[in-house]
Design a protein around this motif. Structure first.
Motif, PDB file in Angstrom:
ATOM      1  N   ALA A 131     116.249 -94.273  53.323  1.00 27.37           N
ATOM      2  CA  ALA A 131     116.198 -92.805  53.347  1.00 27.37           C
ATOM      3  C   ALA A 131     115.003 -92.367  54.180  1.00 27.37           C
ATOM      4  O   ALA A 131     113.850 -92.524  53.764  1.00 27.37           O
ATOM      5  CB  ALA A 131     116.095 -92.242  51.931  1.00 27.37           C
ATOM      6  N   TYR A 187     118.993 -83.500  46.831  1.00 31.90           N
ATOM      7  CA  TYR A 187     117.873 -84.424  46.962  1.00 31.90           C
ATOM      8  C   TYR A 187     117.518 -84.899  45.559  1.00 31.90           C
ATOM      9  O   TYR A 187     116.865 -84.187  44.794  1.00 31.90           O
ATOM     10  CB  TYR A 187     116.670 -83.736  47.608  1.00 31.90           C
ATOM     11  CG  TYR A 187     116.819 -83.478  49.090  1.00 31.90           C
ATOM     12  CD1 TYR A 187     116.338 -84.388  50.030  1.00 31.90           C
ATOM     13  CD2 TYR A 187     117.445 -82.322  49.550  1.00 31.90           C
ATOM     14  CE1 TYR A 187     116.473 -84.153  51.386  1.00 31.90           C
ATOM     15  CE2 TYR A 187     117.595 -82.080  50.910  1.00 31.90           C
ATOM     16  CZ  TYR A 187     117.099 -83.000  51.821  1.00 31.90           C
ATOM     17  OH  TYR A 187     117.243 -82.768  53.168  1.00 31.90           O
ATOM     18  N   GLY A 235     125.949 -88.969  49.951  1.00 29.70           N
ATOM     19  CA  GLY A 235     125.172 -88.125  50.854  1.00 29.70           C
ATOM     20  C   GLY A 235     123.911 -87.541  50.273  1.00 29.70           C
ATOM     21  O   GLY A 235     123.296 -86.658  50.893  1.00 29.70           O
ATOM     22  N   CYS A 236     123.488 -87.999  49.110  1.00 30.25           N
ATOM     23  CA  CYS A 236     122.271 -87.453  48.493  1.00 30.25           C
ATOM     24  C   CYS A 236     121.023 -87.981  49.189  1.00 30.25           C
ATOM     25  O   CYS A 236     120.981 -89.130  49.651  1.00 30.25           O
ATOM     26  CB  CYS A 236     122.206 -87.809  47.013  1.00 30.25           C
ATOM     27  SG  CYS A 236     123.516 -87.075  46.017  1.00 30.25           S
ATOM     28  N   GLY A 237     119.999 -87.141  49.236  1.00 29.87           N
ATOM     29  CA  GLY A 237     118.703 -87.535  49.735  1.00 29.87           C
ATOM     30  C   GLY A 237     117.757 -87.818  48.583  1.00 29.87           C
ATOM     31  O   GLY A 237     118.173 -87.915  47.426  1.00 29.87           O
ATOM     32  N   SER A 261     111.858 -94.752  49.039  1.00 31.67           N
ATOM     33  CA  SER A 261     112.894 -94.098  49.840  1.00 31.67           C
ATOM     34  C   SER A 261     113.040 -94.793  51.191  1.00 31.67           C
ATOM     35  O   SER A 261     114.159 -95.055  51.650  1.00 31.67           O
ATOM     36  CB  SER A 261     112.538 -92.619  50.030  1.00 31.67           C
ATOM     37  OG  SER A 261     112.499 -91.956  48.782  1.00 31.67           O
ATOM     38  N   ARG A 295     123.280 -92.048  47.024  1.00 36.57           N
ATOM     39  CA  ARG A 295     123.249 -91.970  48.479  1.00 36.57           C
ATOM     40  C   ARG A 295     124.624 -92.231  49.104  1.00 36.57           C
ATOM     41  O   ARG A 295     124.896 -91.765  50.210  1.00 36.57           O
ATOM     42  CB  ARG A 295     122.207 -92.952  49.032  1.00 36.57           C
ATOM     43  CG  ARG A 295     120.792 -92.394  48.892  1.00 36.57           C
ATOM     44  CD  ARG A 295     119.723 -93.306  49.457  1.00 36.57           C
ATOM     45  NE  ARG A 295     119.996 -93.812  50.804  1.00 36.57           N
ATOM     46  CZ  ARG A 295     119.928 -93.075  51.919  1.00 36.57           C
ATOM     47  NH1 ARG A 295     119.617 -91.779  51.849  1.00 36.57           N
ATOM     48  NH2 ARG A 295     120.171 -93.618  53.096  1.00 36.57           N
ATOM     49  N   ASP A 329     116.625 -86.976  55.064  1.00 33.94           N
ATOM     50  CA  ASP A 329     117.009 -87.474  53.742  1.00 33.94           C
ATOM     51  C   ASP A 329     115.845 -87.455  52.764  1.00 33.94           C
ATOM     52  O   ASP A 329     116.018 -87.790  51.594  1.00 33.94           O
ATOM     53  CB  ASP A 329     117.551 -88.903  53.841  1.00 33.94           C
ATOM     54  CG  ASP A 329     119.012 -88.939  54.247  1.00 33.94           C
ATOM     55  OD1 ASP A 329     119.673 -87.878  54.213  1.00 33.94           O
ATOM     56  OD2 ASP A 329     119.506 -90.035  54.599  1.00 33.94           O
ATOM     57  N   LYS A 374     123.104 -80.075  50.274  1.00 34.21           N
ATOM     58  CA  LYS A 374     122.587 -81.430  50.086  1.00 34.21           C
ATOM     59  C   LYS A 374     121.820 -81.501  48.780  1.00 34.21           C
ATOM     60  O   LYS A 374     121.000 -80.626  48.474  1.00 34.21           O
ATOM     61  CB  LYS A 374     121.673 -81.829  51.238  1.00 34.21           C
ATOM     62  CG  LYS A 374     121.306 -83.322  51.263  1.00 34.21           C
ATOM     63  CD  LYS A 374     120.480 -83.632  52.507  1.00 34.21           C
ATOM     64  CE  LYS A 374     120.219 -85.132  52.640  1.00 34.21           C
ATOM     65  NZ  LYS A 374     121.429 -85.876  53.046  1.00 34.21           N
TER      66      LYS A 374
END
Length: 424
Positions: A89, A51, A70-72, A84, A67, A93, A49
């Protein structure tokens, strides 16, 4: 390498008719292609992942693009946590990696279900005080001290950095946290900044993987993830070879198989927290030449200044400059490219060879997509610029309006003359 802008003169002129310079422009196509390449490079790790470092480019429109893949969000302050939360998020996340942290910010992260990444062993007590207990999933930031070297090249000096725990401290922290109910652990480290080498992440990974094995043996901690943080840089200068994220991913994979898999830790997730690599090359500061000065040197004055891009002024950082429409003309004129602040350091370039710059020419200052707009300030009463997204289909979208005098004076509402000021 020949650095070419992602926007043409004609497109820039079209945008300027609606949104005057200066402004930061972002390349949606480049952003999407880059994040897909990152995900592919680490697809061998099931739990991988990214971030995104919100501090690098705190714009919800851009973060939401990431996002989609799938990015946090890597947050370091209350307002970044708030942003966020606003874009949806929450939970895993969010990675909260702060330092000298007010305890109410630990509480906010915990309320959002985010992962608290402790910078110091004393923060264990602070989190307990803020939250009433320790969360079941937590991380610790590691600093081995000394110099961090790749071959004979010194990459950075972690021993002088204010971040992270020493080796004895992180072992003690894991023991304390485990005794107080933490069930899932992570390890994090940031040992060098803006590295332009494919070797940094694999070298850092080896340090952290070996630490993880030792921590598990000594403390019995269930280590769920290892966060390589940021530090993967971009080629600001045309003669620099860019990092190859595929090669970097393969290098980390090799060390993973050599260190973690034999230790029975082949299920550990790899996390990253990149800002510069994710967005840096996909942003540019667009500005217009408005003055020329012929004294002891040749100066080109533009309508942007260090308020819009601080890195050259505070770090002496190099940012490549293209005169739009003159990309293929010879660079046979030497200029200092300056802004209008009452600071002699307010220069985007010193003794830079460029094509002849005429008044009204549009300059594109490269690689401002991270740590560009976000580091801006209001010295001399200058106002922050707009941010605009150049979309894949060639259209463009305002994703942050430019500041106005009303914004600048808004915090003076305790003065009787406030209403008069905001009417100007």
């Amino acid at each position: 390498m020949n650095k070419r802008p992602f926007v043409s003169l004609e497109k820039a002129q079209e945008i300027i008719k609606e949104y005057p310079t200066p402004f930061h422009l972002y390349d949606e196509r480049g952003i999407r292609e880059n994040v897909k390449a990152l995900k592919e490079a680490f697809s061998w790790n099931e739990g991988f992942k990214e971030y995104f470092a919100v501090k690098a480019t705190p714009n919800p429109f851009l973060i939401n693009i990431l996002r989609e893949y799938g990015c946090g969000c890597d947050c370091s302050s209350k307002t970044e946590l708030m942003m966020s939360r606003t874009i949806g998020a929450t939970g895993d996340d969010i990675m909260f990696s702060s330092n000298d942290t007010p305890i109410e910010e630990f509480k906010m992260c915990d309320d959002l279900g985010g992962i608290i990444n402790l910078d110091d062993i004393t923060h264990i007590e602070a989190v307990e005080k803020a939250c009433g207990r320790l969360p079941e999933k937590m991380s610790c930031r590691y600093n081995p001290g000394g110099m961090f070297k790749i071959s004979n090249d010194i990459m950075d000096n972690p021993g002088d950095a204010k971040y992270g725990m020493t080796t004895p401290q992180i072992f003690e922290a894991f023991k304390i946290m485990k005794s107080k109910g933490v069930k899932e652990f992570g390890i994090h480290a940031f040992l060098a900044s803006n590295t332009v080498t494919n070797d940094y992440y694999p070298m850092l990974a080896k340090v952290l993987f070996e630490l993880a094995v030792d921590l598990k043996k000594e403390t019995g901690a269930d280590i769920k993830f290892i966060n390589l943080s940021g530090g993967v840089g971009i080629p600001y200068k045309p003669d620099q070879e860019p990092n190859d994220i595929k090669v970097i991913g393969e290098g980390v994979h090799k060390v993973y198989d050599e260190v973690l898999v034999p230790a029975g830790m082949g299920d550990v997730a790899i996390y990253t927290e990149m800002g510069r690599f994710m967005l840096g090359p996909y942003g540019g500061l667009v500005t217009t030449a408005i003055n020329e000065k012929h004294t002891h040197k040749e100066y080109i004055g533009v309508d942007a200044c260090a308020v819009n891009l601080m890195r050259p002024a505070i770090y002496g950082a190099y940012h490549h400059i293209t005169v739009l429409g003159k990309e293929d003309e010879p660079c046979n004129n030497k200029y200092d490219v300056t802004g209008s602040l009452c600071e002699n350091s307010d220069k985007f370039a010193i003794d830079r060879m460029l094509p002849k710059v005429d008044m009204g020419d549009i300059l594109f200052i490269h690689d401002t997509g991270a740590h560009g707009f976000s580091m801006g300030y209001n010295y001399n009463g200058k106002l922050k610029s707009a941010e605009i997204l150049l979309k894949e289909d060639g259209s463009y979208q305002l994703i942050r309006r430019a500041e106005t005098p009303k914004d600048y004076f808004a915090t003076f509402d305790c003065f009787d003359f406030y209403d008069d000021l905001i009417k100007e």
